[in-house]
Design an enzyme around this catalytic site. Structure first.
Site, PDB file in Angstrom:
ATOM      1  CB  SER A 131       1.428  37.066 116.207  1.00  0.00           C
ATOM      2  OG  SER A 131       1.298  36.536 114.926  1.00  0.00           O
TER       3      SER A 131
ATOM      4  CG  HIS B 244      -2.185  33.518 116.375  1.00  0.00           C
ATOM      5  ND1 HIS B 244      -3.028  34.358 115.707  1.00  0.00           N
ATOM      6  CD2 HIS B 244      -0.946  34.024 116.157  1.00  0.00           C
ATOM      7  CE1 HIS B 244      -2.341  35.325 115.118  1.00  0.00           C
ATOM      8  NE2 HIS B 244      -1.078  35.138 115.392  1.00  0.00           N
TER       9      HIS B 244
END
Length: 183
Positions: free
Chosen positions: A90, A113
């Site tokens: 992330s 993501h």
């Protein structure tokens, strides 16, 4: 967050700092660390500056604070090397990809993501504003990736469309230009 002991001029004796999950405290520590080293190096030519190393082992964290770390890395005249040991997921993924030189241990994992965005119980107009801000932040997130790696917008859009997390090995990260070497 672990850093070297300070002397009266900053972190002159050690230019290595470790980044875990990104929150207010460790993001501010990293930003300050980079600025202090650049201050110490102000009289040196770029070729004489010893690099700063940020060891990344992060599941991610606060986007706004992470963008501050990315900007500090990219604005640093003293080279900033990012090294992943473990995870760069992330926001950790973005910080990893922002280094001037990037490497990872062979068992490291990377993950991209769609950003996580929380909406509280508020009026519809508040939700609309929050959705717009979420889109703006996602655009910044993706633009950093596209500037720093060989990943394409199409690849990122597929991940978002499928609502999935895209995990990558160190070897995959090398292929996609997220890192420069596996060590």
């Amino acid at each position: 967050m672990k850093k070297s002991t300070r002397n009266s001029y900053g972190y002159q004796d050690n230019r290595i700092i470790t980044l875990g999950d990104i929150d207010e405290e460790n993001a501010n520590d990293i930003i300050q660390f980079i600025h202090e080293i650049n201050y110490l190096d102000a009289e040196k030519t770029e070729s004489k500056r010893e690099p700063i190393t940020i060891i990344v082992n992060s599941y991610g964290g606060d986007m706004y604070r992470g963008f501050g770390v990315v900007d500090a890395i990219k604005d640093s005249i003293t080279p900033v090397h990012t090294v992943c040991y473990g995870a760069a997921l992330s926001m950790g993924f973005i910080i990893m990809a922002s280094g001037h030189k990037r490497s990872a241990s062979k068992h490291s994992t990377f993950m991209y993501h769609e950003i996580l965005w929380s909406l509280n119980d508020e009026k519809l107009s508040s939700h609309r504003r929050e959705v717009e801000e979420g889109k703006r932040i996602m655009d910044i997130y993706d633009s950093i990736i596209l500037e720093s790696t060989n990943l394409t917008k199409k690849q990122l859009d597929i991940v978002k469309k499928e609502h999935r997390d895209w995990y990558m090995s160190a070897e995959d990260a090398l292929v996609y230009g997220i890192i420069d070497e596996v060590c």
